[in-house]
Design a protein around this motif. Sequence first.
Motif: not given
Length: 612
Positions: A544-552, A558-567
């Motif tokens: 139930g998490i909006d991935v892009e909204a959480f990242h932003e 002021n914290y930078v994490i990595y999105r998952g890649k590939g699959p």
Amino acid sequence: MKAVILAAGDGERLAPITQTLPKALLPIGSETILSRQIRQLAHVGVTEVTVVIGYEGQAIRDHLAASNPRVLVNIVENASYKTTSTAYSTWLASKFVQNDSFFLLDGDVVAEDAVFDALIGLTENTLLFEAKSISSPEEMKVTEENGEIFLSKTIPSDRSRGEFIGVAYVTADANAPFFAALELHKDGYYEEAFNDLAASHGFTLQAVEENTWIEIDFVTDYLQAVRLFTEKREEVPAPQVSEQVLLCPGPVMVSKKVKSALLHADIGHRETEFIEILTRCRAKLNKVYGATHDYTNVILTGSGTAANEALLSSYGPGKKLLILSNGEFGNRLIDLARCHDLNFTALEFGWTHPMNLEKIEETVANGSFDALMMVHHETSTGMLNPINEIGALLKPYNVDFLVDAVSSIGAEALNVEKANITFCTASANKALASLPGLAFVCGKRNAFQALKGQQAHTRYLDLYRHYEFEDLHYQTPNTPAVSLFYALETALDELLQDTLEKRMQHYGYLTSLIRNRLKKLGMSFPIEESQMSRVLTTVYYPDGIDVEAFHEWVKQHNYVIYRGKGPLLGRAFQIANIGHVREEHVLAFLDLMERGFQIKQEDAAVEVAATR
């Protein structure tokens, strides 16, 4: 006990700061180099010091008269200091130490007190040296052949035991033969008299640790001496927090000292000052790689991918390669091999899947491969691949082992010799905690030499050309990113002083904080914990998490994490604890993350209720 200090040189390579001041009077904190040496000698029992002066000799006389040293000081003037060298200056001091044991010091050597403390109780002719695997043409190198010590600036790096630091002890028995030999070498260095003496009066080599001494030849040496012997005696403030806390596997946050290293004196990259810092960085990198004299390394201006491309495009032509992949960066090696039209076989295990050793050995046994290349830490998933086991597997088949250690060096146990590695690539801006822009290839000397005459598929990244320039001529083939070498050396000093073991423990502790909290929240991982590195955790998002909204939202705080890649894109994210990440950074982020998940899930629940 007596001592001779050679302080006659004009220090022309330190201009303009020695324009009216001899090197011996350069201040290191509250002391000059000379007063520091005299104090340290007095502490180990020296009661009489002979100082040989020349350039700006009156300034040294005045300084000694005003400083009231704790020992008897004799002054000898070398009026011919412009046309003579250290052998002649030493010979001039003979009448003050005749028939006695004495210490002999170059007047531009700055060392920790502990270096001098180790001189107490010497009974044999002794030379102090720093054991190192890479040297520059400016260094007085020492070797031992047929049981005899030999000193020269021209000893090849692979035969050298290390660098003579300019501190020696001569016994009373060797006194007369030593000064007799000096008469034969008045136009040269006093080390030539040591070589003559070695057959009849042997020398003992006594090692000193790196960063406990420095010889002041250039402005950069002087600045480094001030940093080493004054700043480190003060409590170093905690690294400043960046505007953003980087919890990604590169680039990483770096210490305040690494950032400050960029404020260095401007130097030309074809000058000796750059040769010195290039040489020091390469020697320190060898230590991080666990490399012996059988290995060397080159430093490239570029990212970790530049090092991998240099290796594949230079080594690969005409070879049959096996490339292993279980993630994005293994696939990148395949892409590089394809780009350079190399003869290769790709053995792909799939993202998040461990490498199958039986399948690898079966493929190697039936493939007649020249080399196998793989990634140690596959950062697209956080999986640590078994290089030691694969290196051992390759030995019976006489297959070269090429390893991408871009994000594992400085964070994981890695020893190129123990892992049977032929070439190993890495970069500055991961666990070495320096700034982006420099990459390295460490390899066996004979493997570098075997590249001679092989037509590389690139000019700028021609690996043999870099080896030829750096290992044989102490230079780079093209203009390097000079400032980044200062940052790199500072980061390497921090790592080596901290020790890899302690750094690994620190990373392991931070990792435990992260994974324990994630598991407490009921979150799961794409790979088994036993397969993970100690600096990166890949974890699935809660439902139930909006991935892009959480990242932003995280970035807004002021914290930078990595999105998952590939699959894993849209399904997982990555938290890295690499570089100068501290416990408070990790705990604050985990609190923020947990609060963010609660907010997002509550918002989602409200939206669902509103549609009913």
